[in-house]
Design an enzyme around this catalytic site. Structure first.
Site, PDB file in Angstrom:
ATOM      1  N   ASP A 190      72.692  65.577  43.437  1.00 24.90           N
ATOM      2  CA  ASP A 190      71.446  66.321  43.560  1.00 24.90           C
ATOM      3  C   ASP A 190      71.564  67.492  42.703  1.00 24.90           C
ATOM      4  O   ASP A 190      72.511  68.313  42.479  1.00 24.90           O
ATOM      5  CB  ASP A 190      71.826  67.148  45.104  1.00 24.90           C
ATOM      6  CG  ASP A 190      70.449  68.134  45.241  1.00 24.90           C
ATOM      7  OD1 ASP A 190      70.174  68.747  44.420  1.00 24.90           O
ATOM      8  OD2 ASP A 190      69.949  68.212  46.537  1.00 24.90           O
ATOM      9  N   HIS A 191      70.456  67.430  41.577  1.00 23.89           N
ATOM     10  CA  HIS A 191      70.767  68.223  40.470  1.00 23.89           C
ATOM     11  C   HIS A 191      71.154  69.788  40.887  1.00 23.89           C
ATOM     12  O   HIS A 191      71.496  70.607  39.898  1.00 23.89           O
ATOM     13  CB  HIS A 191      69.698  67.840  39.357  1.00 23.89           C
ATOM     14  CG  HIS A 191      68.636  68.693  39.689  1.00 23.89           C
ATOM     15  ND1 HIS A 191      67.342  68.111  40.618  1.00 23.89           N
ATOM     16  CD2 HIS A 191      67.964  69.879  39.045  1.00 23.89           C
ATOM     17  CE1 HIS A 191      66.512  68.996  40.247  1.00 23.89           C
ATOM     18  NE2 HIS A 191      66.783  69.991  39.635  1.00 23.89           N
ATOM     19  N   HIS A 253      67.269  69.578  47.850  1.00 22.33           N
ATOM     20  CA  HIS A 253      67.590  70.773  47.226  1.00 22.33           C
ATOM     21  C   HIS A 253      67.498  71.856  47.951  1.00 22.33           C
ATOM     22  O   HIS A 253      68.384  72.869  48.061  1.00 22.33           O
ATOM     23  CB  HIS A 253      66.438  71.016  46.084  1.00 22.33           C
ATOM     24  CG  HIS A 253      66.547  69.608  45.256  1.00 22.33           C
ATOM     25  ND1 HIS A 253      67.319  68.908  44.722  1.00 22.33           N
ATOM     26  CD2 HIS A 253      65.205  69.115  44.523  1.00 22.33           C
ATOM     27  CE1 HIS A 253      66.985  68.126  43.958  1.00 22.33           C
ATOM     28  NE2 HIS A 253      65.504  68.277  43.826  1.00 22.33           N
TER      29      HIS A 253
HETATM   30  N1  LIG Z   1      62.897  61.959  35.348  1.00 19.90           N
HETATM   31  C1  LIG Z   1      63.553  63.053  35.860  1.00 19.90           C
HETATM   32  O1  LIG Z   1      63.489  64.324  35.432  1.00 19.90           O
HETATM   33  C2  LIG Z   1      64.304  62.927  37.038  1.00 19.90           C
HETATM   34  C3  LIG Z   1      64.593  61.707  37.848  1.00 19.90           C
HETATM   35  N2  LIG Z   1      65.410  61.756  39.062  1.00 19.90           N
HETATM   36  C4  LIG Z   1      65.544  60.290  39.402  1.00 19.90           C
HETATM   37  O2  LIG Z   1      66.074  59.593  38.441  1.00 19.90           O
HETATM   38  C5  LIG Z   1      65.778  57.791  38.719  1.00 19.90           C
HETATM   39  C6  LIG Z   1      65.071  57.532  37.263  1.00 19.90           C
HETATM   40  O3  LIG Z   1      63.854  58.357  36.978  1.00 19.90           O
HETATM   41  P1  LIG Z   1      63.074  58.222  35.576  1.00 19.90           P
HETATM   42  O4  LIG Z   1      64.180  57.954  34.835  1.00 19.90           O
HETATM   43  O5  LIG Z   1      62.097  59.263  36.025  1.00 19.90           O
HETATM   44  O6  LIG Z   1      62.225  56.698  36.015  1.00 19.90           O
HETATM   45  P2  LIG Z   1      61.760  55.942  34.934  1.00 19.90           P
HETATM   46  O7  LIG Z   1      60.508  55.249  35.489  1.00 19.90           O
HETATM   47  O8  LIG Z   1      61.274  56.776  33.599  1.00 19.90           O
HETATM   48  O9  LIG Z   1      62.960  55.084  34.384  1.00 19.90           O
HETATM   49  C7  LIG Z   1      63.828  54.387  35.137  1.00 19.90           C
HETATM   50  C8  LIG Z   1      63.984  52.953  34.392  1.00 19.90           C
HETATM   51  O10 LIG Z   1      64.780  52.201  35.345  1.00 19.90           O
HETATM   52  C9  LIG Z   1      64.643  50.766  35.000  1.00 19.90           C
HETATM   53  N3  LIG Z   1      64.097  50.103  36.117  1.00 19.90           N
HETATM   54  C10 LIG Z   1      63.003  50.132  36.760  1.00 19.90           C
HETATM   55  N4  LIG Z   1      63.035  49.506  37.895  1.00 19.90           N
HETATM   56  C11 LIG Z   1      63.948  48.634  37.917  1.00 19.90           C
HETATM   57  C12 LIG Z   1      64.474  47.807  38.728  1.00 19.90           C
HETATM   58  N5  LIG Z   1      63.736  47.191  39.776  1.00 19.90           N
HETATM   59  N6  LIG Z   1      65.753  47.319  38.472  1.00 19.90           N
HETATM   60  C13 LIG Z   1      66.522  47.671  37.438  1.00 19.90           C
HETATM   61  N7  LIG Z   1      66.126  48.630  36.522  1.00 19.90           N
HETATM   62  C14 LIG Z   1      64.920  49.093  36.618  1.00 19.90           C
HETATM   63  C15 LIG Z   1      63.419  50.687  33.907  1.00 19.90           C
HETATM   64  O11 LIG Z   1      64.174  50.283  32.819  1.00 19.90           O
HETATM   65  P3  LIG Z   1      64.053  48.964  31.978  1.00 19.90           P
HETATM   66  O12 LIG Z   1      62.519  48.484  32.110  1.00 19.90           O
HETATM   67  O13 LIG Z   1      64.356  49.192  30.819  1.00 19.90           O
HETATM   68  O14 LIG Z   1      65.007  48.111  32.720  1.00 19.90           O
HETATM   69  C16 LIG Z   1      63.107  52.184  33.770  1.00 19.90           C
HETATM   70  O15 LIG Z   1      62.834  52.707  32.388  1.00 19.90           O
HETATM   71  C17 LIG Z   1      64.760  58.237  39.896  1.00 19.90           C
HETATM   72  O16 LIG Z   1      65.715  57.765  40.997  1.00 19.90           O
HETATM   73  C18 LIG Z   1      64.382  59.505  39.925  1.00 19.90           C
HETATM   74  O17 LIG Z   1      63.911  59.917  41.066  1.00 19.90           O
HETATM   75  C19 LIG Z   1      65.989  62.677  39.456  1.00 19.90           C
HETATM   76  C20 LIG Z   1      65.820  63.961  39.007  1.00 19.90           C
HETATM   77  C21 LIG Z   1      64.939  64.132  37.809  1.00 19.90           C
HETATM   78  O1  LIG Z   2      63.977  66.766  41.982  1.00 23.08           O
HETATM   79  C1  LIG Z   2      63.156  67.327  41.809  1.00 23.08           C
HETATM   80  O2  LIG Z   2      63.134  68.648  41.490  1.00 23.08           O
HETATM   81  C2  LIG Z   2      61.943  69.455  40.698  1.00 23.08           C
HETATM   82  C3  LIG Z   2      62.184  70.750  40.554  1.00 23.08           C
HETATM   83  O3  LIG Z   2      63.556  71.018  40.035  1.00 23.08           O
HETATM   84  P1  LIG Z   2      63.993  72.576  39.528  1.00 23.08           P
HETATM   85  O4  LIG Z   2      65.183  72.289  38.696  1.00 23.08           O
HETATM   86  O5  LIG Z   2      62.825  72.722  38.481  1.00 23.08           O
HETATM   87  O6  LIG Z   2      63.547  73.566  40.599  1.00 23.08           O
HETATM   88  C4  LIG Z   2      60.717  69.052  41.042  1.00 23.08           C
HETATM   89  O7  LIG Z   2      59.841  69.499  40.172  1.00 23.08           O
HETATM   90  C5  LIG Z   2      60.532  67.482  41.321  1.00 23.08           C
HETATM   91  O8  LIG Z   2      59.153  67.057  41.767  1.00 23.08           O
HETATM   92  C6  LIG Z   2      61.746  66.840  42.174  1.00 23.08           C
HETATM   93  O9  LIG Z   2      61.424  65.378  42.123  1.00 23.08           O
END
Ligand SMILES: NC(=O)C1=CN([C@@H]2O[C@H](COP(=O)(O)OP(=O)(O)OC[C@H]3O[C@@H](n4cnc5c(N)ncnc54)[C@H](OP(=O)(O)O)[C@@H]3O)[C@@H](O)[C@H]2O)C=CC1
Ligand SMILES: O=C1O[C@H](COP(=O)(O)O)[C@@H](O)[C@H](O)[C@H]1O
Length: 504
Positions: A190-191, A253
């Site tokens: 949990d960030h 959070h």
């Molecule tokens: N982005 C953010 O700021 C935040 C994200 N998260 C969490 O982090 C996780 C990733 O998010 P995010 O990076 O934004 O997502 P994205 O969709 O940008 O990237 C996820 C990556 O996972 C891979 N992927 C997708 N589906 C599958 C599958 N079925 N099996 C294996 N690999 C798969 C893909 O890579 P490829 O096609 O190369 O395999 C894809 O690039 C999520 O759980 C999200 O909730 C949490 C906090 C903040």
């Molecule tokens: O995990 C999440 O958090 C952000 C908010 O994070 P913060 O550190 O900027 O307070 C939120 O925007 C996003 O929807 C949610 O998935």
């Protein structure tokens, strides 16, 4: 934050294996955090990063993409030498959980890399993928023998949020993962727990003698937890429209903030004691009936409006959002904790998108002075004391109290005394993930969620999810982007003779 004096400990050599390496999280947060650790000399020498993707990808292409991400998202100027050293450790490997053979090939290639880099066989698997891939990837890691411990080497599995979408799915995911790996090897991220200001709640409460005696129902009137965001749903419509503000923010959070503020003093400063105290207080939150949940909550959805110079379009017109969506982008709840410390002290929680400001804080409002001896100000007009723990954008703590306005006659006004991190400490900006990644690598899970804590959180939220689902559009308040949210959120407090702390 580590439980021993080991915050400067360089972790054991290891392979850091990232699933979802081509994704946003890896580029935005994970690699910049590894970079910050490398710059601080906190990565092991015997180290490799394996970027797993379902695509065919050359390692050089992956390195280039990660470097672009690092330049875009780094929290400080990028030193090319440190970046080169880190990226030199990166290898791209293709594996897809829907093709089991690919995990056998992953194991073979990983074993070769480990031998080359002499990492000692320690493995950290980071699941930075969409949540529906967590269970299939863990299954394949287990089946292919990648999680088997060999000659004392450790295995750790890091799982991103969201952990489940309701109580049943969170339980099922816990059961699934714990059938493959032990609780102490599982790191549910949990960030919020990576934020200095959130970790400081523990230090504020348990390293100062003056707060604990008044930290209870005798002295505290109520507590407000606010996470307001200016950002709208942006490009995350397909995720957000299925999720909503409650699932996205509250059981994770906001409950981290609540549990740190409300927990009993743990018997020890270690992962077991701290996580038990947090889970205990979450388990003491009163479970509401669906009728109570409707009475004690407000949900809203933003419509078009203006925030600063930006025009924010209607939520329902965002990409991948249903045109008649009833997903909430704002949620406010009133909760009660049934224990001796907090009985009768309401906890008001609110979070929303496309609001007038960005603010994350915990505001503790103390009880009214029992009477006023100052004829100029009757007791009802004396401001009540607030202790505000600012998480963002103000990182610090402020105390509000009454003071005499200078002059020949007695007049009283509320003033504020504020501590800001930036005024006291000259620390390089971080993105919060470096603490969490360092803790994973040294094997300290105090800042990670445990199964019982996760399930206790979902148990509290479940009646709200059920009641809102049944109510559909009925009761969903529409608020203007750039406003302070639905008016009914004020009513949740005014009917109790209270009000939300104003922004600013
Ligand atoms: N982005 C953010 O700021 C935040 C994200 N998260 C969490 O982090 C996780 C990733 O998010 P995010 O990076 O934004 O997502 P994205 O969709 O940008 O990237 C996820 C990556 O996972 C891979 N992927 C997708 N589906 C599958 C599958 N079925 N099996 C294996 N690999 C798969 C893909 O890579 P490829 O096609 O190369 O395999 C894809 O690039 C999520 O759980 C999200 O909730 C949490 C906090 C903040
Ligand atoms: O995990 C999440 O958090 C952000 C908010 O994070 P913060 O550190 O900027 O307070 C939120 O925007 C996003 O929807 C949610 O998935």
């Amino acid at each position: 934050m580590t439980t021993q004096d080991n915050s400067n400990q360089v972790p054991d050599g290891c392979a850091f294996v990232i699933f979802g390496v081509t994704g946003d999280l890896t580029h935005r947060l994970v690699i910049p955090a590894l970079y910050n650790l490398a710059e601080a000399g906190l990565l092991p020498e015997k180290f490799c990063v394996v970027g797993v993707t379902r695509k065919e990808m050359a390692s050089d292409d992956l390195r280039e993409s990660l470097l672009q991400g690092l330049r875009k998202y780094a929290t400080r100027p990028v030193d090319d030498k440190v970046a080169d050293q880190l990226l030199y450790c990166v290898t791209a490997i293709s594996a897809d959980p829907s093709e089991p053979d690919s995990f056998d090939r992953l194991r073979e290639r990983l074993e070769k890399l480990e031998a080359n880099r002499n990492t000692g066989g320690n493995r950290l698997f980071y699941l930075a993928t969409p949540p529906d891939a967590f269970a299939p990837i863990a299954t394949e890691l287990g089946r292919a023998g990648l999680l088997e411990e060999t000659s004392g080497a450790w295995r750790r599995l890091v799982v991103e949020k969201p952990f489940g979408t309701d109580l049943a799915s969170a339980k099922a995911l816990n059961d699934h993962l714990l059938g493959i790996i032990s609780e102490h090897e599982l790191y549910r991220i949990d960030h919020y727990l990576g934020k200095e200001t959130v970790q400081n709640i523990l230090v504020l409460r348990f390293s100062n003698g003056m707060f604990e005696p008044i930290w209870n129902r005798e002295h505290i009137d109520h507590i407000q937890i606010t996470v307001e965001e200016k950002l709208g749903v942006g490009h995350r419509g397909s995720f957000y429209d299925k999720t909503g503000a409650l699932r996205d923010m509250v059981p994770n959070h906001l409950f981290q903030l609540l549990s740190l503020v409300a927990m009993e003093p743990p018997a020890h400063f270690n992962a077991h004691a701290v996580r038990s105290a947090k889970a205990d207080v979450l388990a003491a939150i009163q479970i509401q009936s669906e009728d109570e949940a409707l009475r004690n909550s407000v949900r809203g959805q933003y419509t078009s409006g203006r925030i600063g110079d930006s025009e924010i379009p209607d939520y329902r017109s965002a990409k991948d959002v249903e045109p008649d969506s009833t997903t909430e982008t704002f949620a406010a709840l009133k909760l009660s904790i049934d224990n001796w410390r907090w009985a009768g002290v309401p906890f008001y929680l609110r979070t929303g998108k496309a609001l007038s400001g960005k603010r994350t804080e915990v505001a503790i409002k103390f009880k009214q002075a029992p009477f006023s001896m100052f004829r100029c100000t009757p007791v009802r007009e004396l401001s009540q004391n607030y202790l505000v723990i600012g998480i963002e954008p103000v990182e610090g703590i402020s105390l509000q109290f009454n003071t005499k306005v200078p002059g020949p006659v007695i007049a009283i006004d509320g003033v504020e005394m504020t501590f800001k991190y930036k005024d006291y400490f000259k620390v390089a900006p971080s993105n919060g993930y470096e603490t969490l990644l360092h803790d994973c690598m040294i094997g300290d899970n105090i800042l990670f969620q445990r199964a019982d804590g996760v399930e206790a959180g979902w148990r509290v939220v479940q009646p709200f999810l059920d009641a809102w689902k049944k109510a559909g559009a009925h009761g969903l308040q529409i608020y203007r982007a750039g406003s302070e949210g639905p008016e009914d959120a004020d009513e949740l407090l005014t009917r109790d003779g209270r009000d939300w702390r104003k922004l600013g």
